[in-house]
Structures are given as C-alpha cells and as structure tokens.
Design a protein around this motif. Structure first.
Motif, short mmCIF file in Angstrom:
data_model
loop_
_atom_site.label_atom_id
_atom_site.label_comp_id
_atom_site.label_asym_id
_atom_site.label_seq_id
_atom_site.Cartn_x
_atom_site.Cartn_y
_atom_site.Cartn_z
N MET A 38 30.65 56.33 43.86
CA MET A 38 31.41 55.53 42.89
C MET A 38 32.06 54.33 43.59
N PRO A 39 31.91 53.10 43.08
CA PRO A 39 32.48 51.92 43.74
C PRO A 39 34.00 51.89 43.57
N PRO A 40 34.74 51.19 44.47
CA PRO A 40 36.19 51.08 44.35
C PRO A 40 36.58 50.35 43.06
N ALA A 41 37.79 50.66 42.55
CA ALA A 41 38.31 50.01 41.33
C ALA A 41 38.56 48.53 41.59
N VAL A 42 38.38 47.74 40.55
CA VAL A 42 38.60 46.29 40.64
C VAL A 42 39.93 45.95 39.98
N VAL A 43 40.76 45.19 40.67
CA VAL A 43 42.04 44.74 40.11
C VAL A 43 42.13 43.22 40.21
N ASN A 44 42.78 42.62 39.24
CA ASN A 44 43.04 41.18 39.27
C ASN A 44 44.45 40.94 39.78
N VAL A 45 44.59 40.06 40.77
CA VAL A 45 45.88 39.84 41.40
C VAL A 45 46.30 38.39 41.25
N ASP A 363 63.71 52.34 36.40
CA ASP A 363 63.62 51.29 37.41
C ASP A 363 62.30 50.54 37.27
N SER A 364 62.29 49.30 37.76
CA SER A 364 61.11 48.45 37.68
C SER A 364 60.36 48.47 39.00
N GLN A 365 59.03 48.52 38.91
CA GLN A 365 58.20 48.47 40.11
C GLN A 365 56.88 47.80 39.80
N VAL A 366 56.21 47.34 40.86
CA VAL A 366 54.91 46.67 40.72
C VAL A 366 53.98 47.22 41.79
N TYR A 367 52.68 46.93 41.61
CA TYR A 367 51.66 47.27 42.60
C TYR A 367 51.33 46.03 43.40
N ILE A 368 51.24 46.20 44.72
CA ILE A 368 50.86 45.13 45.63
C ILE A 368 49.62 45.59 46.41
N VAL A 369 48.69 44.68 46.63
CA VAL A 369 47.52 44.98 47.45
C VAL A 369 47.80 44.48 48.87
N LYS A 401 50.07 39.79 47.08
CA LYS A 401 49.02 39.88 46.06
C LYS A 401 49.48 40.88 45.01
N LEU A 402 49.93 40.35 43.90
CA LEU A 402 50.51 41.15 42.83
C LEU A 402 49.42 41.58 41.86
N LYS A 419 40.25 40.73 42.96
CA LYS A 419 39.76 39.49 42.36
C LYS A 419 40.96 38.66 41.90
N PRO A 420 40.89 37.33 42.06
CA PRO A 420 42.03 36.51 41.61
C PRO A 420 42.12 36.49 40.09
N LEU A 421 43.35 36.45 39.61
CA LEU A 421 43.58 36.38 38.17
C LEU A 421 43.16 35.02 37.66
N GLU A 422 42.41 35.03 36.56
CA GLU A 422 41.95 33.78 35.97
C GLU A 422 42.50 33.66 34.56
N ASN A 423 42.83 32.39 34.18
CA ASN A 423 43.31 32.17 32.82
C ASN A 423 42.16 31.94 31.88
N ALA A 424 42.46 31.55 30.67
CA ALA A 424 41.42 31.40 29.64
C ALA A 424 40.43 30.32 30.00
N ASN A 425 40.82 29.35 30.81
CA ASN A 425 39.93 28.25 31.16
C ASN A 425 39.09 28.56 32.39
#
Length: 457
Positions: A38-45, A363-369, A401-402, A419-425
């Motif tokens: 199984m390939p690793p999960a893909v996240v947008n940062v 509490d608030s938390q985030v994931y960082i790569v 990298k958030l 993968k870098p986060l991309e907007n609608a454009n």
C-alpha cells in the motif's frame, strides 16, 4: 463395521481442520503483503509564513441620525396650511407651516404708527428747541442793552444829572434781563431733553415694530436643517402655542449617518493591555458595516469617537462611527454589525480552518510534516480569525510544512507523501495578511473608487 465407520468420520474431520488452518495462514500472509505494497498517504501542505495580521472585531450597533431637529412654533396661532409632504426631503429654510397672520399684521401696523408718532414728537421737540434758542439769543441781547444803559446812567447819577429813581429803574431792568436769560437757558435745556426723550421713544417704538415684524415672519415655520421629515403631528386648523412641548414635526439628517457600537469594557481593557505589553499594535479607524440581511454596506466608515465613560447598566463603552449615506440606505434605528480593526498582531501566521484540530480538552493542535516526511503534532495558540482563517500566534515556525488537506487519514509518526496546497487556479497557495499600511491603502483605494462612482452617478 461400526469401528470402521467411526474411523472414517474422524479422518474426515481432521482433514477439514487442516484445510481451514492452511486457508487462514494464506489470508494473513496475503494481508501482510497487501499492507506492505500500500502506498503512503498523500497530504497537501502549506508553508508557514509570518506577517502582521489585523485583529478584526465584530460588534453589534444601531444607526443614529447625524442631526435631529424637533420643529416647534415660536408664535401662537392657528395653522392655516401645511406646506410640505410628510416623509419627504426638505432643505434648510424651506417653509413647513403657515400660521394665521391677522393678529401679527395688526401689531406690525400699530408698531409702524407708533414709530411715526415718535418721529413726529422728535420733530416737534427740535422745533421747540430752535424757538428756545432764539428766545435765549433775544434775552441775551436784552441783557446786554440793559447793562449798557445801567453803566451810562451810573456816571450821570454821580453828578446828579439824573434822579436816583431813574438809576434804580435801570438797575432793576438789568436784573430782570438776567432772570429772563436764565429762564431762556432753562427752556433750551428742556427742549433738548424733549429731543432726547423723543429719540428714545423712536427707538422703543422701532424695537416694538421689529418684534412685531419678527413675530409676523415667524408665522412661517421653516426647516432648521436639511434632512428627511417625519410625520406631521398637526394639520391645518390646529391651534399651536409657542411654549408647547410637542414638536410639529421632526427632521433628521441622514447623510452622513452615525453608527453607535457597543463594546464591553473588559474587551477594551484587554485590548489596551495587549497594546501596552507590545503583543499588539494600534489598528485603523476604518469600519465595515454588515446589514441585517447579511449584505455588506458598500462604503466604509470611520471611527469618530469613543466615549470616556462606561454604561453602568450594560458595562459597555459606546464607539461612534460615521458613514456616508448618499442614497439613504441606512435609516435611524437599524440594527447592524460593525467590523472594526482595533489592533494588529505582529509576527502571526494565518492558518486555514481545516488544518486545526481540537483535542478532547479543547486545545488546538495541527499536523506538521518534518524533514523525514513524517507526521508530527504541534499544539498552537489561536488569537481570533481574519479573512476566514485562524490567527496563530504561537506553536509554529516559519517554513513549517502545515498539513491542510488529508490530516484526517493520517496519524503521528506516519510517513506521508507531501504535495503543495493549490488554490482553485492551480497556483500554490501563499496566503499573506495585510499590514496596516496595506490595509489603509486598500481602504483609501476603495474610498477613492466609491467617490468616483458617486461623482459619475
């Protein structure tokens, strides 16, 4: 025979058990192989960057007229005519009501007659003064003649050229002439006093005439300012009084218009403490307005004042903003929401809301790569929102990298594909906050465009 049948059954059962065990081992092995394949999960940062972020606070408020005038009569009388349409816009000085003028016209005519009579009295006093002065001159001449005659006779009586009786008569004539002269002088003074009295009478009569003329002019009730009129409380035929408390009509100036905003004193105190401690900087006085239907008012306003007292009943401080209102869209008493940038936070990051998670404790938390492409957990401190994103003041570093998309399908220490986060454009998203100077320039540009549009219309 029975033993042979029993042996056959036992052999069948053992064969089935062996077959099932083999199948389970094969399934487990296949699962392990599938997991390994199984390939690793893909996240947008999104790459974290820091900037100066405005703190936009939303407050409730109500609109209030820029100017309000209760129109009351300054003279008493019966309303002859209502000269305006209720609810219409009126201009300063425009006639609104006409009060019956009969009594005031009579007063003006009487005042004019009184002024004429006072002026005639003055002319009479001037003529009498002239006569008195002529009489004074005559008496002075008579006295001079009497003195000359007396002096001439005085030498003759010493040589007995005339009788003593003639001498005494000449002396009496001098005294009589002196008395007549004094009387003439008194008459002149009296006539001069009469002139001054007549002049004072003219001023009094003129003052009464001016008052009567002013009352006559006040029978036309005019608008004290430019604005929109309310309903009239009287109609033609109504008796009004100069001392009445009820206004005839109320006029409100709606362009510009005030918005009174309420902010709790505790919030204001906290803001000032943050600014004093250097955690925030003073913001701008630009105010954005959200109407009751959720639409944004197209023109920005400016903060006009902040009251120097706290309402004891509500514990709130009133802030007043002023907004252009050329089309009278805003009316007094409307409920609105005001967005005010009271301060700006230096060195803060804007984080999409999808990137922030809450722990069971809240509490608030985030994931960082990290550099090994593994998920790491970071607790963060959030200080409000701006432009639909969380404002993070602590817990992140520049260049982190958030994880913005895909965080729900990963766990800490898991290896992922970034993968870098991309907007609608399709371009990489790099949200940045506006500095106070940039925000002020945006407001100035918006105001310039609004003014240009207004001029064009």
């Amino acid at each position: 025979m029975k033993h042979s049948y029993l042996a056959l059954v036992i052999a069948s059962v053992l064969s089935a058990t062996v077959l099932v065990g083999c199948d389970n081992k094969e399934d487990a092995a296949a699962g392990e192989n599938a997991q390994q394949q199984m390939p690793p999960a893909v996240v947008n940062v999104q790459t974290v960057s820091f900037d100066t972020v405005p703190q936009v606070q939303t407050f409730s408020g109500r609109t209030a007229a820029y100017q309000t005038a209760d129109v009351r009569p300054q003279v008493s009388g019966v309303i002859d005519e209502v000269l305006f349409r209720e609810g219409s816009n009126v201009k300063k000085g425009q006639p609104l009501y006409r009060i019956n003028t009969d009594n005031y016209t009579t007063s003006v005519a009487s005042g004019q007659a009184a002024v004429a009579q006072a002026q005639a009295n003055r002319q009479t006093a001037i003529a009498n003064n002239a006569n008195a002065k002529a009489e004074l001159a005559s008496r002075q001449a008579s006295l001079a003649q009497a003195i000359n005659d007396f002096q001439r006779l005085k030498g003759l009586v010493e040589i007995d050229a005339i009788s003593k009786q003639q001498y005494d008569q000449a002396q009496t004539q001098v005294r009589t002439a002196q008395a007549a002269l004094e009387s003439a002088r008194a008459a002149v003074g009296q006539t001069e006093a009469s002139i001054r009295s007549a002049e004072a009478g003219i001023k009094t009569a003129q003052s009464n005439l001016d008052a009567s003329a002013l009352d006559l002019n006040r029978t036309i009730v005019r608008a004290p300012l430019t604005g929109r009129s309310d309903r009239s409380s009287v109609t033609a035929g109504t008796l009004v009084n100069a001392s009445q408390s009820e206004p005839l009509v109320t006029i409100s100036r709606l362009d510009p218009i005030y918005v009174d905003i309420s902010q709790s004193s505790s919030e204001l105190l906290q803001l000032r403490q943050q600014i004093a401690e250097g955690k925030a900087q003073a913001g701008m006085n630009s105010v954005e307005l959200v109407l009751e239907d959720g639409s944004v008012y197209p023109v920005r306003g400016k903060l006009a004042l902040s009251e120097a007292k706290v309402d004891q009943s509500t514990g709130a401080v009133t802030l007043r903003a002023i907004f252009p209102n050329p089309n009278n869209v805003l009316l007094p008493g409307m409920y609105v929401s005001a967005r005010l940038t009271q301060s700006v936070i230096p060195n803060a990051a804007l984080v999409p809301q999808s990137a922030v998670m809450r722990t069971p404790k809240g509490d608030s938390q985030v994931y960082i790569v990290d550099e090994n492409n593994q998920i790491q957990v970071r607790p963060v401190t959030i200080n409000g929102t701006y432009d639909g994103q969380w404002v993070v003041t602590d817990g992140l570093s520049s260049g982190d990298k958030l994880v913005v998309i895909g965080g729900s399908k990963v766990k800490p220490e898991q290896e992922v594909v970034v993968k870098p986060l991309e907007n609608a454009n399709g371009a990489s998203a790099t949200p940045t906050a506006k500095t106070p100077q940039q925000a002020a320039k945006t407001v100035a540009d918006d105001t310039s465009e609004q003014d240009t549009a207004t001029t064009t219309n």
